[in-house]
Design a protein around this motif. Sequence first.
Motif, PDB file in Angstrom:
ATOM      1  N   TYR A  60       1.119  -1.285  -0.088  1.00  0.00           N
ATOM      2  CA  TYR A  60       0.117  -0.062  -0.218  1.00  0.00           C
ATOM      3  C   TYR A  60       0.746   1.283   0.054  1.00  0.00           C
ATOM      4  O   TYR A  60       1.706   1.629   1.428  1.00  0.00           O
ATOM      5  CB  TYR A  60      -1.023   0.047   0.889  1.00  0.00           C
ATOM      6  CG  TYR A  60      -2.028  -0.765   0.832  1.00  0.00           C
ATOM      7  CD1 TYR A  60      -2.897  -0.862   0.311  1.00  0.00           C
ATOM      8  CD2 TYR A  60      -1.867  -2.480   1.985  1.00  0.00           C
ATOM      9  CE1 TYR A  60      -4.183  -1.581   0.242  1.00  0.00           C
ATOM     10  CE2 TYR A  60      -2.814  -2.945   2.138  1.00  0.00           C
ATOM     11  CZ  TYR A  60      -3.756  -2.747   1.618  1.00  0.00           C
ATOM     12  OH  TYR A  60      -4.712  -3.918   0.892  1.00  0.00           O
ATOM     13  N   SER A  61       0.761   2.370  -0.477  1.00  0.00           N
ATOM     14  CA  SER A  61       0.998   3.875   0.059  1.00  0.00           C
ATOM     15  C   SER A  61       0.651   4.427   0.345  1.00  0.00           C
ATOM     16  O   SER A  61       1.802   5.022   1.051  1.00  0.00           O
ATOM     17  CB  SER A  61       0.890   4.030  -1.839  1.00  0.00           C
ATOM     18  OG  SER A  61      -0.537   4.611  -1.974  1.00  0.00           O
ATOM     19  N   GLU A  62      -0.523   4.155   0.592  1.00  0.00           N
ATOM     20  CA  GLU A  62      -0.375   4.712   1.944  1.00  0.00           C
ATOM     21  C   GLU A  62      -0.440   4.169   3.539  1.00  0.00           C
ATOM     22  O   GLU A  62      -0.866   2.628   3.402  1.00  0.00           O
ATOM     23  CB  GLU A  62      -2.127   5.189   2.371  1.00  0.00           C
ATOM     24  CG  GLU A  62      -2.796   5.979   1.573  1.00  0.00           C
ATOM     25  CD  GLU A  62      -2.133   7.335   1.223  1.00  0.00           C
ATOM     26  OE1 GLU A  62      -2.344   8.027   2.380  1.00  0.00           O
ATOM     27  OE2 GLU A  62      -2.114   8.200   0.364  1.00  0.00           O
ATOM     28  N   ASN A  63       0.198   4.535   4.968  1.00  0.00           N
ATOM     29  CA  ASN A  63       0.866   3.307   5.692  1.00  0.00           C
ATOM     30  C   ASN A  63       0.166   3.797   7.037  1.00  0.00           C
ATOM     31  O   ASN A  63       0.727   4.716   7.890  1.00  0.00           O
ATOM     32  CB  ASN A  63       2.301   3.740   5.461  1.00  0.00           C
ATOM     33  CG  ASN A  63       2.952   3.337   4.303  1.00  0.00           C
ATOM     34  OD1 ASN A  63       2.655   2.375   4.183  1.00  0.00           O
ATOM     35  ND2 ASN A  63       3.576   3.658   3.353  1.00  0.00           N
ATOM     36  N   TYR A  64      -1.078   3.554   7.470  1.00  0.00           N
ATOM     37  CA  TYR A  64      -1.254   4.118   8.218  1.00  0.00           C
ATOM     38  C   TYR A  64      -1.265   3.369   9.736  1.00  0.00           C
ATOM     39  O   TYR A  64      -0.364   4.177  10.627  1.00  0.00           O
ATOM     40  CB  TYR A  64      -2.865   3.877   8.524  1.00  0.00           C
ATOM     41  CG  TYR A  64      -3.874   4.851   7.294  1.00  0.00           C
ATOM     42  CD1 TYR A  64      -3.910   6.069   7.347  1.00  0.00           C
ATOM     43  CD2 TYR A  64      -4.256   4.610   5.925  1.00  0.00           C
ATOM     44  CE1 TYR A  64      -4.412   7.066   6.610  1.00  0.00           C
ATOM     45  CE2 TYR A  64      -5.179   5.195   5.513  1.00  0.00           C
ATOM     46  CZ  TYR A  64      -4.540   6.275   5.017  1.00  0.00           C
ATOM     47  OH  TYR A  64      -5.037   7.278   3.608  1.00  0.00           O
ATOM     48  N   ILE A  65      -1.302   2.400   9.499  1.00  0.00           N
ATOM     49  CA  ILE A  65      -0.687   0.977  10.809  1.00  0.00           C
ATOM     50  C   ILE A  65       0.688   1.760  11.065  1.00  0.00           C
ATOM     51  O   ILE A  65       1.135   2.240  12.342  1.00  0.00           O
ATOM     52  CB  ILE A  65      -0.506  -0.152  10.088  1.00  0.00           C
ATOM     53  CG1 ILE A  65      -1.555  -1.015   9.896  1.00  0.00           C
ATOM     54  CG2 ILE A  65       0.395  -0.746  10.981  1.00  0.00           C
ATOM     55  CD1 ILE A  65      -1.807  -1.749   9.383  1.00  0.00           C
ATOM     56  N   ASN A  66       1.549   2.037   9.786  1.00  0.00           N
ATOM     57  CA  ASN A  66       3.418   2.581  10.241  1.00  0.00           C
ATOM     58  C   ASN A  66       3.271   3.713  10.805  1.00  0.00           C
ATOM     59  O   ASN A  66       3.931   3.998  11.772  1.00  0.00           O
ATOM     60  CB  ASN A  66       3.951   3.116   8.743  1.00  0.00           C
ATOM     61  CG  ASN A  66       5.273   3.486   8.874  1.00  0.00           C
ATOM     62  OD1 ASN A  66       6.031   2.858   8.891  1.00  0.00           O
ATOM     63  ND2 ASN A  66       5.093   3.919   8.533  1.00  0.00           N
ATOM     64  N   ALA A 108       8.444   0.302  15.836  1.00  0.00           N
ATOM     65  CA  ALA A 108       8.956   1.783  15.372  1.00  0.00           C
ATOM     66  C   ALA A 108      10.279   1.276  14.228  1.00  0.00           C
ATOM     67  O   ALA A 108      10.343   1.871  13.532  1.00  0.00           O
ATOM     68  CB  ALA A 108       9.125   3.124  16.389  1.00  0.00           C
ATOM     69  N   ASP A 109      11.113   0.332  14.675  1.00  0.00           N
ATOM     70  CA  ASP A 109      12.094   0.513  14.073  1.00  0.00           C
ATOM     71  C   ASP A 109      11.874  -0.902  12.554  1.00  0.00           C
ATOM     72  O   ASP A 109      12.990   0.086  12.421  1.00  0.00           O
ATOM     73  CB  ASP A 109      13.198  -0.865  14.755  1.00  0.00           C
ATOM     74  CG  ASP A 109      13.753  -0.431  15.989  1.00  0.00           C
ATOM     75  OD1 ASP A 109      14.000   0.761  17.059  1.00  0.00           O
ATOM     76  OD2 ASP A 109      14.688  -1.858  16.986  1.00  0.00           O
ATOM     77  N   GLY A 110      10.553  -0.673  12.625  1.00  0.00           N
ATOM     78  CA  GLY A 110      10.733  -1.181  11.243  1.00  0.00           C
ATOM     79  C   GLY A 110       9.501   0.200  10.235  1.00  0.00           C
ATOM     80  O   GLY A 110       9.491  -0.535   9.305  1.00  0.00           O
ATOM     81  N   ASP A 114       7.755   9.182   6.139  1.00  0.00           N
ATOM     82  CA  ASP A 114       7.300   9.537   5.678  1.00  0.00           C
ATOM     83  C   ASP A 114       7.120  10.967   5.973  1.00  0.00           C
ATOM     84  O   ASP A 114       5.697  11.355   5.963  1.00  0.00           O
ATOM     85  CB  ASP A 114       6.374   9.541   4.259  1.00  0.00           C
ATOM     86  CG  ASP A 114       6.822  10.024   2.997  1.00  0.00           C
ATOM     87  OD1 ASP A 114       6.776  11.321   3.496  1.00  0.00           O
ATOM     88  OD2 ASP A 114       4.979   9.408   2.455  1.00  0.00           O
ATOM     89  N   GLN A 115       7.805  12.623   6.766  1.00  0.00           N
ATOM     90  CA  GLN A 115       7.198  13.779   6.662  1.00  0.00           C
ATOM     91  C   GLN A 115       6.198  14.224   5.994  1.00  0.00           C
ATOM     92  O   GLN A 115       5.410  15.448   5.883  1.00  0.00           O
ATOM     93  CB  GLN A 115       8.908  14.457   6.893  1.00  0.00           C
ATOM     94  CG  GLN A 115       9.495  14.036   8.499  1.00  0.00           C
ATOM     95  CD  GLN A 115      10.698  14.790   9.038  1.00  0.00           C
ATOM     96  OE1 GLN A 115      11.076  16.192   8.139  1.00  0.00           O
ATOM     97  NE2 GLN A 115      10.871  14.690   9.082  1.00  0.00           N
ATOM     98  N   ASP A 116       6.526  13.944   4.518  1.00  0.00           N
ATOM     99  CA  ASP A 116       5.444  14.519   3.488  1.00  0.00           C
ATOM    100  C   ASP A 116       4.195  13.894   3.322  1.00  0.00           C
ATOM    101  O   ASP A 116       2.556  14.884   2.967  1.00  0.00           O
ATOM    102  CB  ASP A 116       6.525  14.622   2.067  1.00  0.00           C
ATOM    103  CG  ASP A 116       7.564  15.597   2.214  1.00  0.00           C
ATOM    104  OD1 ASP A 116       7.673  16.785   2.573  1.00  0.00           O
ATOM    105  OD2 ASP A 116       8.155  14.677   1.045  1.00  0.00           O
ATOM    106  N   ASN A 117       3.644  12.929   4.159  1.00  0.00           N
ATOM    107  CA  ASN A 117       2.313  12.487   3.937  1.00  0.00           C
ATOM    108  C   ASN A 117       2.568  11.457   5.246  1.00  0.00           C
ATOM    109  O   ASN A 117       1.744  10.374   4.936  1.00  0.00           O
ATOM    110  CB  ASN A 117       2.966  10.979   2.903  1.00  0.00           C
ATOM    111  CG  ASN A 117       1.626  10.712   2.282  1.00  0.00           C
ATOM    112  OD1 ASN A 117       0.490  11.218   2.665  1.00  0.00           O
ATOM    113  ND2 ASN A 117       1.292   9.200   2.196  1.00  0.00           N
ATOM    114  N   PHE A 118       2.402  12.116   6.294  1.00  0.00           N
ATOM    115  CA  PHE A 118       2.292  11.359   7.808  1.00  0.00           C
ATOM    116  C   PHE A 118       1.285  11.974   7.989  1.00  0.00           C
ATOM    117  O   PHE A 118       0.870  12.274   8.456  1.00  0.00           O
ATOM    118  CB  PHE A 118       3.437  12.083   8.567  1.00  0.00           C
ATOM    119  CG  PHE A 118       3.034  11.689  10.059  1.00  0.00           C
ATOM    120  CD1 PHE A 118       3.284  10.436  10.390  1.00  0.00           C
ATOM    121  CD2 PHE A 118       2.858  12.376  10.945  1.00  0.00           C
ATOM    122  CE1 PHE A 118       3.109   9.444  11.141  1.00  0.00           C
ATOM    123  CE2 PHE A 118       2.854  11.802  12.453  1.00  0.00           C
ATOM    124  CZ  PHE A 118       3.116  10.118  13.025  1.00  0.00           C
TER     125      PHE A 118
END
Length: 144
Positions: A60-66, A108-110, A114-118
């Motif tokens: 996925y390009s959107e990383n909500y869990i991340n 969080a190590d993994g 992405d500051q532009d898409n947080f």
Amino acid sequence: MPGVTELHEAGVRFQVSRSENLFDIKFDKMKGILEIPSFIFSAETEVTIRNSLAFEQCYYSENYINDYVILMNRLVETRKDIELLVKEGIVENRFNNTRGSDFLNKLADGAILDQDNFYFASLSEELNTYSKTRWHKWKSVKGN
């Protein structure tokens, strides 16, 4: 972004959100209340989040869990942060408090920021601004 203890010292109060959506974290800057959906820290949760995080990053390009993992890692830096969230009923910690903060740090190590898409960028900014305002800290100390 400051951790839970630092936010608390700056006058932020924590409340369990009624939402069942983990990503539905809201900050009412007028009242100084951060609402966070309840969450269980356990070995099972760790496996589920790790697998979901890897799957999300691959497909996925959107990383909500991340982004959730990054946010929670920033909020929970120490054992005291976990203790405060447990006290407020936001976290059910099935680990000891030290293991609970380690749990988030290792997850969080993994994670990749992405500051532009947080997803939580505006929330982080609001909490930063609120915690740096001396009035809120003073008001918290005075108990008003």
